[in-house]
Design a protein around this motif. Structure first.
Motif, PDB file in Angstrom:
ATOM      1  N   VAL A 254       1.250  -0.564   0.264  1.00  0.00           N
ATOM      2  CA  VAL A 254      -0.255  -0.024  -0.296  1.00  0.00           C
ATOM      3  C   VAL A 254       0.603   1.416   0.559  1.00  0.00           C
ATOM      4  O   VAL A 254       1.150   2.226  -1.165  1.00  0.00           O
ATOM      5  CB  VAL A 254      -0.820  -0.429   1.207  1.00  0.00           C
ATOM      6  CG1 VAL A 254      -1.540   1.115   1.648  1.00  0.00           C
ATOM      7  CG2 VAL A 254      -1.741  -1.347   1.294  1.00  0.00           C
ATOM      8  N   LEU A 255       2.013   0.666   1.005  1.00  0.00           N
ATOM      9  CA  LEU A 255       2.802   2.735   0.946  1.00  0.00           C
ATOM     10  C   LEU A 255       3.279   2.697  -0.028  1.00  0.00           C
ATOM     11  O   LEU A 255       3.782   3.885  -0.686  1.00  0.00           O
ATOM     12  CB  LEU A 255       3.960   2.373   2.193  1.00  0.00           C
ATOM     13  CG  LEU A 255       3.030   2.290   3.717  1.00  0.00           C
ATOM     14  CD1 LEU A 255       3.888   2.246   4.431  1.00  0.00           C
ATOM     15  CD2 LEU A 255       2.252   3.881   3.434  1.00  0.00           C
ATOM     16  N   ALA A 256       3.508   1.877  -1.379  1.00  0.00           N
ATOM     17  CA  ALA A 256       4.580   1.585  -2.259  1.00  0.00           C
ATOM     18  C   ALA A 256       3.861   2.390  -3.068  1.00  0.00           C
ATOM     19  O   ALA A 256       4.665   3.100  -3.974  1.00  0.00           O
ATOM     20  CB  ALA A 256       5.418   0.750  -2.590  1.00  0.00           C
ATOM     21  N   GLN A 257       3.570   2.314  -3.329  1.00  0.00           N
ATOM     22  CA  GLN A 257       2.045   3.076  -4.354  1.00  0.00           C
ATOM     23  C   GLN A 257       1.057   4.187  -3.543  1.00  0.00           C
ATOM     24  O   GLN A 257       0.652   4.722  -4.396  1.00  0.00           O
ATOM     25  CB  GLN A 257       0.674   1.959  -5.133  1.00  0.00           C
ATOM     26  CG  GLN A 257       1.661   0.533  -4.747  1.00  0.00           C
ATOM     27  CD  GLN A 257       0.441  -0.294  -5.223  1.00  0.00           C
ATOM     28  OE1 GLN A 257      -0.333  -0.334  -6.221  1.00  0.00           O
ATOM     29  NE2 GLN A 257       0.340  -1.724  -4.270  1.00  0.00           N
ATOM     30  N   GLU A 258       1.331   4.722  -2.923  1.00  0.00           N
ATOM     31  CA  GLU A 258       1.169   5.913  -2.079  1.00  0.00           C
ATOM     32  C   GLU A 258       1.614   7.019  -1.789  1.00  0.00           C
ATOM     33  O   GLU A 258       2.062   6.914  -0.190  1.00  0.00           O
ATOM     34  CB  GLU A 258      -0.132   5.499  -0.411  1.00  0.00           C
ATOM     35  CG  GLU A 258      -1.060   4.745  -1.518  1.00  0.00           C
ATOM     36  CD  GLU A 258      -2.327   4.591   0.226  1.00  0.00           C
ATOM     37  OE1 GLU A 258      -2.026   5.545   1.249  1.00  0.00           O
ATOM     38  OE2 GLU A 258      -3.049   3.865  -0.294  1.00  0.00           O
ATOM     39  N   PRO A 259       2.533   7.976  -2.805  1.00  0.00           N
ATOM     40  CA  PRO A 259       3.588   8.456  -2.911  1.00  0.00           C
ATOM     41  C   PRO A 259       3.178   9.895  -1.742  1.00  0.00           C
ATOM     42  O   PRO A 259       3.603  10.110  -0.755  1.00  0.00           O
ATOM     43  CB  PRO A 259       3.964   9.147  -3.702  1.00  0.00           C
ATOM     44  CG  PRO A 259       3.142   8.823  -4.831  1.00  0.00           C
ATOM     45  CD  PRO A 259       2.543   7.235  -4.306  1.00  0.00           C
ATOM     46  N   LEU A 260       1.762  10.246  -1.541  1.00  0.00           N
ATOM     47  CA  LEU A 260       1.421  11.035  -1.111  1.00  0.00           C
ATOM     48  C   LEU A 260       1.713  10.562   0.835  1.00  0.00           C
ATOM     49  O   LEU A 260       1.486  12.056   1.293  1.00  0.00           O
ATOM     50  CB  LEU A 260       0.083  11.708  -1.063  1.00  0.00           C
ATOM     51  CG  LEU A 260      -0.133  12.957  -2.555  1.00  0.00           C
ATOM     52  CD1 LEU A 260      -1.820  13.392  -3.103  1.00  0.00           C
ATOM     53  CD2 LEU A 260       1.025  13.282  -2.772  1.00  0.00           C
TER      54      LEU A 260
END
Length: 411
Positions: A368-374
């Motif tokens: 999840v975090l890898a795909q959510e730069p914000l």
């Protein structure tokens, strides 16, 4: 002669003489500095070594403190972290043959440490890690005894019943009868010392670890130096490559991420030890999204290469490396070990996941975090704000305050 040389090394640094505090002679006597501290450490590597290095530097900057460092001979000493620049700031450095394993060699180490401490004649003996803590606290003398376990050994959930009983007995007896203060580096560790080991709360002081902001390479420079792709999402791991640190878990997380088709996510593994033994997989079977970088000098400077820092440890006291990641503004995913919740959850700098060998939730969180730069950017900003509460300066101020309070009690 060789034994004597191995036992004690007195460092003389003429070029530093003007900057080091020295005793002031008064007639036939010597009026020494206000505080003489002997730091005794056996596991002088990793986070403990970083702690000792910061402690020495900060004590020297404060002035008015004599610093006498007792360190192990051999592989248990990390001469990169506790380098010549650190040793040069000590008034004396003593090398003793302390071993990790419990055995007959401990009697020799104890005898030499006993002689060493009586030669130094400190006001405070501050021991670090379990072995040094046991040996130092058995040395009777007029000094005050302070002990920092850096993850008291009985926090290890994989101890057998016999081991837990033995080590618990040792820590409990020494804690109740041979410790003026035990410094817990997390609230969880303090509660364990009191509730499980039955050590009185009055003998326990909670002082969080702290770090100094370090100069970092730029992300591009760090990735070039490490041979990492500039367009990848890099998950960093820094620590000893062993069972406690959960390297086998990390490899399973990496395989899980690869199986999800997230080919732009790379795991960078940095630290001393045998990766094959720690991970349980051969080099040929290691997922191709894992880069094993080995032990690197000044590892802190490379944290800028990471988008996320991962800690899959099985047990800790208060992981120093989490503070280093936070100081580098890197969001964190960690198992629920001592100190993790009070740092990561409280400061909103990452995510704490269950401490279990089933890595599904760990992998879900990384994905999840890898795909959510914000989201990562928000956590990074929180890191920048939160690190002020975990500075090396604050840690040293609280430690010196403890030393002074103990001396007042003594008087």
């Amino acid at each position: 002669m060789e034994t004597q040389a191995a036992e004690t090394v007195e460092r003389v640094q003429p070029h530093l003489a003007e900057s080091l505090p020295v005793p002031v002679r008064v007639g036939k006597g010597v009026r020494r500095l206000a505080l003489r501290v002997a730091l005794v450490v056996e596991a002088a590597g990793g986070g403990v070594a970083a702690h000792i290095a910061d402690l020495v530097r900060e004590l020297r900057v404060r002035g008015g403190v004599e610093i006498h460092l007792v360190i192990p001979v051999g592989v248990r000493f990390d001469g990169v972290i506790i380098g010549d620049d650190v040793l040069a700031q000590c008034d004396t450095v003593h090398r003793l043959p302390m071993l990790r394993a419990v055995g007959r060699a401990d009697t020799i180490a104890f005898a030499r440490l006993f002689r060493c401490l009586h030669k130094i004649s400190p006001d405070i003996v501050h021991s670090h890690s379990s072995k040094a803590g046991a040996l130092a606290r058995l040395c009777f003398g007029p000094w005050k005894q302070v002990y920092t376990p850096h993850a008291v050994y009985t926090l290890n959930p994989y101890l057998s019943r016999g081991q837990r009983r033995f080590y618990g007995l040792v820590e409990g007896v020494l804690g109740r009868f041979r410790s003026d203060r035990i410094i817990a580096v997390s609230v969880d560790e303090a509660e364990h010392l009191q509730r499980v080991l039955r050590i009185p709360a009055a003998r326990i002081e909670t002082i969080f670890n702290g770090v100094k902001k370090q100069p970092l390479l730029t992300a591009a420079e760090a990735r070039s130096a490490l041979g990492l792709p500039h367009d990848a999402v890099v998950i960093g791991f820094v620590g000893r490559l062993d069972f406690q640190k959960g390297v086998d878990r990390l490899v399973r997380v990496a395989q899980n991420i690869l199986d999800r088709g997230l080919g732009n996510v790379i795991f960078a593994v940095m630290g001393p030890g045998d990766f094959t033994v720690a991970s349980g997989v051969s080099a040929d079977a290691t997922p191709n999204n894992v880069r094993v970088l080995g032990a690197l000098s000044q590892a802190r400077t490379y944290f800028s290469a990471f988008d996320i820092f991962s800690l899959p440890s099985r047990y800790e006291g208060f992981p120093y490396v989490l503070l280093e990641a936070m100081a580098a503004n890197v969001p964190i995913v960690s198992t629920r070990v001592s100190g993790a919740a009070e740092l990561i959850t409280a400061e909103h700098v990452g995510v704490v996941v269950p401490n279990e060998d089933d890595v599904t939730i760990f992998a879900d969180t990384i994905a999840v975090l890898a795909q959510e730069p914000l989201t990562r950017e928000r956590m990074s900003r929180n890191c920048e704000r939160a690190i002020e509460s975990f500075s090396a300066t604050t840690m040293i101020e609280r430690t010196v305050n403890l030393y002074n309070r103990l001396l007042k009690e003594h008087r």
